[in-house]
Design an enzyme around this catalytic site. Structure first.
Site, short mmCIF file in Angstrom:
data_model
loop_
_atom_site.label_atom_id
_atom_site.label_comp_id
_atom_site.label_asym_id
_atom_site.label_seq_id
_atom_site.Cartn_x
_atom_site.Cartn_y
_atom_site.Cartn_z
NE ARG A 17 4.52 6.41 -4.50
CZ ARG A 17 3.54 5.67 -5.00
NH1 ARG A 17 2.36 6.19 -5.24
NH2 ARG A 17 3.73 4.38 -5.24
CG ASP A 18 0.93 3.78 -2.45
OD1 ASP A 18 0.00 4.56 -2.78
OD2 ASP A 18 0.92 2.58 -2.73
CG HIS A 209 2.37 -1.86 -4.61
ND1 HIS A 209 3.21 -0.85 -4.21
CD2 HIS A 209 1.11 -1.38 -4.44
CE1 HIS A 209 2.49 0.20 -3.83
NE2 HIS A 209 1.22 -0.10 -3.95
CG HIS A 211 -3.05 -0.95 -1.67
ND1 HIS A 211 -3.20 0.32 -1.18
CD2 HIS A 211 -2.05 -0.89 -2.58
CE1 HIS A 211 -2.33 1.13 -1.78
NE2 HIS A 211 -1.63 0.42 -2.63
CB CYS A 242 -4.80 4.75 -5.06
SG CYS A 242 -4.71 5.56 -6.67
CG ASN A 251 0.71 0.67 0.35
OD1 ASN A 251 0.43 1.85 0.51
ND2 ASN A 251 1.04 0.18 -0.82
MG MG Z 1 -0.31 1.63 -3.99
#
Ligand code: MG
Length: 300
Positions: A17-18, A209, A211, A242, A251
């Site tokens: 997803r990310d 979370h 990055h 993003c 990430n």
């Molecule tokens: Mg993210």
């Protein structure tokens, strides 16, 4: 405040997803399905598969329904997806999901630019989603993005992170994800933000979370571990970023995180070799080398 390091950690995989939402080109549906299956085979306990945002806004994930319908659900891995609103939940509900992720921000400007809604407006949108998800027995996590800095506003007040985290829990989120969307956090900041959020929400319900945009992601994970946090997001190969945060890199790589945890005798249940295999597969599809340091070290 230093606590005992957790003996076991949950690694929450966000690569599909990310990671893929920030790929310049769309990965074919069949390759996404294969990637998710390889991640599940690696023993990752939970994988965020896709996002039910408006297909036009993130074309890379427009095949969300198809990916969810085709993944192999025979193993123990739980699968989640980002669900921003009622329409997203209606689409997601057709698939077999174990949980959903909501997405808001600690910075008003980021929220408006990213979701076309102010922070309080995102909560209004969430209410029916949470109701519907709860009725369906779905687990719910809520992202607090820009918790350590905003690409538009710069510094973000710790109080804002705490307030939004509390809102998410009051709304019904079982887990709050304190997120460094643009990769600016450093360990002392992680300690102060996590300390403040922990005053209101028990550490077992907090995920972090990070990055690795500026190379501090693993140091930040260590700071979180030392505060008793035991859920960390990562993406295989270090995919990610993003689309609304210009310049945001990947990430923290799942391989790099697992390598560090293994060396610290912290159990995750994830096979490092098999995560490398998943990253290798995806790199053959995208034509790009994973940015994971561990991957590079063993594949060089
Ligand atoms: Mg993210």
């Amino acid at each position: 405040m230093r606590k005992t390091l957790p003996s076991r950690v949950t690694v929450y995989e966000v690569g599909p997803r990310d990671g893929l939402q920030n790929e310049p080109t769309s990965v074919p549906t069949a390759a996404k399905v294969q990637f998710v299956n390889l991640l599940a085979a690696a023993g990752l306990p939970i994988v965020e598969v896709t996002s039910f945002v408006r297909p036009g806004s993130i074309p890379q994930l427009a095949d969300a329904e198809d990916v969810l319908a085709q993944i192999d659900r025979a193993g123990e891995t739980r699968f989640t997806a980002l669900v921003p609103n009622q329409r997203g939940l209606d689409r997601a509900a057709l698939g077999q999901l174990d949980g959903i992720a909501l997405f808001t921000a600690a910075s008003e400007t980021f929220s408006r630019r990213n979701t076309n809604a102010g922070i309080s407006e995102t909560f209004e949108r969430f209410e029916p989603v949470v109701r519907g998800a709860t009725e369906r027995g779905l687990w719910i996590r809520g992202y607090v993005s820009t918790a350590f800095g905003c690409p538009y506003e710069g510094d973000v007040a710790v109080e804002a992170v705490v307030r939004v985290s509390r809102y998410l829990v009051e709304l019904g989120a079982e887990q709050v994800v304190v997120s460094d969307t643009i990769g600016v956090a450093t360990p002392r900041q992680v300690m102060s933000v996590v300390d403040a959020v922990s005053m209101e929400i028990e550490p077992a319900r907090i995920a972090l979370h990070f990055h690795d945009t500026r190379g501090t992601a693993l140091a930040n994970v260590l700071a979180g571990l030392m505060l008793g946090i035991s859920t960390f997001d990562s993406s295989a190969g270090g995919l990610g970023g993003c689309p609304y945060a210009p310049g945001a890199a990947g990430n923290v790589a799942t391989e790099d995180l697992i390598y560090m945890l293994n060396g610290m005798d912290i159990e995750s249940g994830v096979s490092l070799d098999r995560v490398v295999a998943a990253s290798r597969f995806l790199s053959t599809v995208t034509g790009r080398m994973p940015s994971s340091r561990y991957y590079t070290a063993v594949s060089g």
